[in-house]
Each structure stands twice: as C-alpha cells, then as structure tokens.
Enzyme design. Structure first.
Site, PDB file in Angstrom:
ATOM      1  N   PRO A  11       6.648  -3.838  -7.443  1.00 16.08           N
ATOM      2  CA  PRO A  11       7.216  -4.131  -6.131  1.00 16.08           C
ATOM      3  C   PRO A  11       6.179  -4.485  -5.064  1.00 16.08           C
ATOM      4  O   PRO A  11       5.113  -3.865  -4.992  1.00 16.08           O
ATOM      5  CB  PRO A  11       7.945  -2.836  -5.759  1.00 16.08           C
ATOM      6  CG  PRO A  11       7.399  -1.794  -6.659  1.00 16.08           C
ATOM      7  CD  PRO A  11       6.998  -2.496  -7.916  1.00 16.08           C
ATOM      8  N   ASN A  12       6.535  -5.494  -4.300  1.00 10.31           N
ATOM      9  CA  ASN A  12       5.759  -5.960  -3.135  1.00 10.31           C
ATOM     10  C   ASN A  12       4.484  -6.714  -3.482  1.00 10.31           C
ATOM     11  O   ASN A  12       3.784  -7.196  -2.600  1.00 10.31           O
ATOM     12  CB  ASN A  12       5.422  -4.792  -2.183  1.00 10.31           C
ATOM     13  CG  ASN A  12       6.672  -4.080  -1.717  1.00 10.31           C
ATOM     14  OD1 ASN A  12       7.583  -4.717  -1.195  1.00 10.31           O
ATOM     15  ND2 ASN A  12       6.751  -2.788  -1.932  1.00 10.31           N
ATOM     16  N   ARG A  19       1.162  -9.256   3.134  1.00 12.56           N
ATOM     17  CA  ARG A  19       1.310  -7.833   3.451  1.00 12.56           C
ATOM     18  C   ARG A  19      -0.064  -7.207   3.701  1.00 12.56           C
ATOM     19  O   ARG A  19      -1.056  -7.597   3.073  1.00 12.56           O
ATOM     20  CB  ARG A  19       2.021  -7.103   2.297  1.00 12.56           C
ATOM     21  CG  ARG A  19       1.148  -6.957   1.056  1.00 12.56           C
ATOM     22  CD  ARG A  19       1.819  -6.270  -0.122  1.00 12.56           C
ATOM     23  NE  ARG A  19       1.990  -4.847   0.031  1.00 12.56           N
ATOM     24  CZ  ARG A  19       1.982  -3.983  -1.013  1.00 12.56           C
ATOM     25  NH1 ARG A  19       1.831  -4.413  -2.257  1.00 12.56           N
ATOM     26  NH2 ARG A  19       2.166  -2.718  -0.799  1.00 12.56           N
ATOM     27  N   TYR A  24      -5.139  -5.659   1.143  1.00  8.05           N
ATOM     28  CA  TYR A  24      -5.016  -6.496  -0.063  1.00  8.05           C
ATOM     29  C   TYR A  24      -5.636  -7.885   0.098  1.00  8.05           C
ATOM     30  O   TYR A  24      -5.641  -8.668  -0.844  1.00  8.05           O
ATOM     31  CB  TYR A  24      -3.542  -6.632  -0.459  1.00  8.05           C
ATOM     32  CG  TYR A  24      -2.889  -5.292  -0.718  1.00  8.05           C
ATOM     33  CD1 TYR A  24      -3.229  -4.556  -1.846  1.00  8.05           C
ATOM     34  CD2 TYR A  24      -1.971  -4.741   0.179  1.00  8.05           C
ATOM     35  CE1 TYR A  24      -2.664  -3.305  -2.080  1.00  8.05           C
ATOM     36  CE2 TYR A  24      -1.400  -3.496  -0.040  1.00  8.05           C
ATOM     37  CZ  TYR A  24      -1.746  -2.792  -1.169  1.00  8.05           C
ATOM     38  OH  TYR A  24      -1.202  -1.560  -1.408  1.00  8.05           O
ATOM     39  N   ASN A  75       0.282  -3.318 -12.790  1.00  8.70           N
ATOM     40  CA  ASN A  75       0.138  -2.804 -11.431  1.00  8.70           C
ATOM     41  C   ASN A  75       1.562  -2.470 -11.005  1.00  8.70           C
ATOM     42  O   ASN A  75       2.343  -3.356 -10.645  1.00  8.70           O
ATOM     43  CB  ASN A  75      -0.485  -3.831 -10.490  1.00  8.70           C
ATOM     44  CG  ASN A  75      -0.722  -3.248  -9.098  1.00  8.70           C
ATOM     45  OD1 ASN A  75      -0.197  -2.191  -8.778  1.00  8.70           O
ATOM     46  ND2 ASN A  75      -1.490  -3.948  -8.284  1.00  8.70           N
ATOM     47  N   ALA A  78       3.982   0.928  -5.808  1.00 13.67           N
ATOM     48  CA  ALA A  78       4.306   2.301  -5.401  1.00 13.67           C
ATOM     49  C   ALA A  78       5.000   3.092  -6.513  1.00 13.67           C
ATOM     50  O   ALA A  78       4.942   4.330  -6.520  1.00 13.67           O
ATOM     51  CB  ALA A  78       5.176   2.270  -4.148  1.00 13.67           C
ATOM     52  N   GLU A 100      -3.655   0.587 -16.512  1.00 13.29           N
ATOM     53  CA  GLU A 100      -3.127   0.719 -15.146  1.00 13.29           C
ATOM     54  C   GLU A 100      -4.121   0.097 -14.163  1.00 13.29           C
ATOM     55  O   GLU A 100      -5.317   0.389 -14.220  1.00 13.29           O
ATOM     56  CB  GLU A 100      -2.949   2.211 -14.807  1.00 13.29           C
ATOM     57  CG  GLU A 100      -2.516   2.441 -13.375  1.00 13.29           C
ATOM     58  CD  GLU A 100      -2.472   3.921 -13.003  1.00 13.29           C
ATOM     59  OE1 GLU A 100      -2.442   4.795 -13.903  1.00 13.29           O
ATOM     60  OE2 GLU A 100      -2.477   4.196 -11.799  1.00 13.29           O
ATOM     61  N   HIS A 102      -4.913  -1.192  -9.987  1.00 11.06           N
ATOM     62  CA  HIS A 102      -4.612  -1.268  -8.549  1.00 11.06           C
ATOM     63  C   HIS A 102      -5.653  -2.130  -7.872  1.00 11.06           C
ATOM     64  O   HIS A 102      -6.843  -2.034  -8.191  1.00 11.06           O
ATOM     65  CB  HIS A 102      -4.611   0.132  -7.914  1.00 11.06           C
ATOM     66  CG  HIS A 102      -3.630   1.029  -8.575  1.00 11.06           C
ATOM     67  ND1 HIS A 102      -2.273   0.913  -8.370  1.00 11.06           N
ATOM     68  CD2 HIS A 102      -3.810   1.995  -9.497  1.00 11.06           C
ATOM     69  CE1 HIS A 102      -1.660   1.796  -9.130  1.00 11.06           C
ATOM     70  NE2 HIS A 102      -2.557   2.459  -9.829  1.00 11.06           N
ATOM     71  N   ARG A 109      -6.944   6.263  -0.115  1.00 11.95           N
ATOM     72  CA  ARG A 109      -5.832   5.965   0.799  1.00 11.95           C
ATOM     73  C   ARG A 109      -4.954   7.203   0.999  1.00 11.95           C
ATOM     74  O   ARG A 109      -5.414   8.315   0.841  1.00 11.95           O
ATOM     75  CB  ARG A 109      -5.056   4.748   0.254  1.00 11.95           C
ATOM     76  CG  ARG A 109      -5.931   3.491   0.177  1.00 11.95           C
ATOM     77  CD  ARG A 109      -5.152   2.294  -0.337  1.00 11.95           C
ATOM     78  NE  ARG A 109      -4.058   1.944   0.560  1.00 11.95           N
ATOM     79  CZ  ARG A 109      -3.013   1.189   0.194  1.00 11.95           C
ATOM     80  NH1 ARG A 109      -2.941   0.715  -1.044  1.00 11.95           N
ATOM     81  NH2 ARG A 109      -2.061   0.904   1.055  1.00 11.95           N
TER      82      ARG A 109
HETATM   83  C1  DQA Z   1      -1.239  -0.817  -5.291  1.00 12.57           C
HETATM   84  C2  DQA Z   1      -1.417   0.556  -4.613  1.00 12.57           C
HETATM   85  C3  DQA Z   1      -0.071   1.236  -4.408  1.00 12.57           C
HETATM   86  O1  DQA Z   1      -0.257   2.499  -3.816  1.00 12.57           O
HETATM   87  C4  DQA Z   1       0.800   0.398  -3.514  1.00 12.57           C
HETATM   88  O2  DQA Z   1       2.064   0.988  -3.369  1.00 12.57           O
HETATM   89  C5  DQA Z   1       0.933  -1.013  -3.980  1.00 12.57           C
HETATM   90  C6  DQA Z   1      -0.251  -1.676  -4.513  1.00 12.57           C
HETATM   91  C7  DQA Z   1      -2.559  -1.597  -5.375  1.00 12.57           C
HETATM   92  O3  DQA Z   1      -2.597  -2.590  -6.090  1.00 12.57           O
HETATM   93  O4  DQA Z   1      -3.546  -1.221  -4.732  1.00 12.57           O
HETATM   94  O5  DQA Z   1       1.964  -1.645  -3.824  1.00 12.57           O
HETATM   95  O6  DQA Z   1      -0.763  -0.617  -6.599  1.00 12.57           O
END
Ligand code: DQA
Length: 145
Positions: A11-12, A19, A24, A75, A78, A100, A102, A109
């Site tokens: 998501p996102n 964003r 990012y 990835n 959240a 995994e 990020h 954070r």
């Molecule tokens: C993320 C870190 C997560 O905490 C966050 O909710 C994201 C992106 C990252 O790529 O740093 O959406 O996975």
C-alpha cells in the site's frame, strides 16, 4: 533458465515521488521500477513487479508464486507492521525465499515501524537505502538462488 523474481509493492508505494518526499524522495514509482527492471536484467533475472493497496490481493499474489517463481522481494508498506495474514501467506510458500525490503530505515522512524511481523518468515531484511534497497535485495537473491 533465468530465475523468476516477484517484486511485491504494498500500500501507498504507487505514491512514491508524491508522498512524504522527505522520507521516500522525489523520484516516481515508475522510474524506480524502470531501474529495478534494468538491475534485474543485469543479473539475468526475469522480474515481475506487482503493486497493490489491498491485503487480500497481496496474499493471493504471494500464493501464486508457489511453483512459478524462484524468489520474492516484498515491500509490504505499513502491512509489515501488523498483517499476520501476509506473514502467514509468506509462511505458505517456504520453497520461495522471500526478502523483506523497506526504502526508509524503519528503525529510525516511528515506534510502530520498529516492529515487523513478517520478518520472522523472511530470509532477511533490507531497510534504509531508498530505491537501492531493492537492488540489494536482488543481489541477496542472486546469491542464494
Ligand atoms: C516502508 C516503511 C513503512 O513503515 C511504511 O508504512 C511504508 C513504506 C518503506 O519502504 O520504507 O509504506 O515500507
């Protein structure tokens, strides 16, 4: 035969470039994906990039890797921090090593980002290197596959 890699973006992550640019960066998801495709190609990998904002779709995509993919990079956004269902989906496909990833350093954070419920069923984690986190994950799979 070239190794088949599935990159799942949760998501996102389609909003990267728009964003929270301070976290990012300004580069869009599209151009980052182009880089990832090129990096995979350089390693002789065949990559599918899948993005979804829906937990159930991500779960079905993970299941679909069984017998069709050699490795997964995820990835989970959240969902990383609370989706036991995605954790269980990864545990359903133990023959497909999962990394995994990020972009940000989740440990630097908010407190809620320090916990990952999927980490225990993944081969390992990469966090904090922006788009290069994906490249490092490709190298990791290149090494273990
Ligand atoms: C993320 C870190 C997560 O905490 C966050 O909710 C994201 C992106 C990252 O790529 O740093 O959406 O996975």
């Amino acid at each position: 035969m070239s190794r088949k890699i599935l990159l799942i973006l949760g998501p996102n992550l389609n909003m990267v470039g728009l964003r929270e640019k301070n976290v990012y960066g300004e580069e869009t998801a599209e151009t980052i994906n182009e880089d990832i495709r090129r990096w995979a190609e350089e390693l002789g990998m065949d990559i599918e990039i899948y993005q979804s904002n829906c937990e159930g779709e991500i779960i079905s995509k993970i299941h679909s890797a069984l017998g069709t993919k050699d490795g997964i990079i995820i990835n989970a956004g959240a969902y990383t921090h609370y989706s036991y269902a995605i954790r269980d989906a990864i545990a359903c496909v133990p023959s497909v090593p999962t990394i995994e990833v990020h972009m940000s350093n989740v440990h630097a954070r908010d407190e809620f980002r320090h916990k990952t419920v999927i980490g225990g069923v993944c081969k390992g984690q990469i966090s904090g290197f922006g788009k290069f986190s994906y490249r490092l994950a490709l190298y990791a799979l290149n090494d273990i596959l």
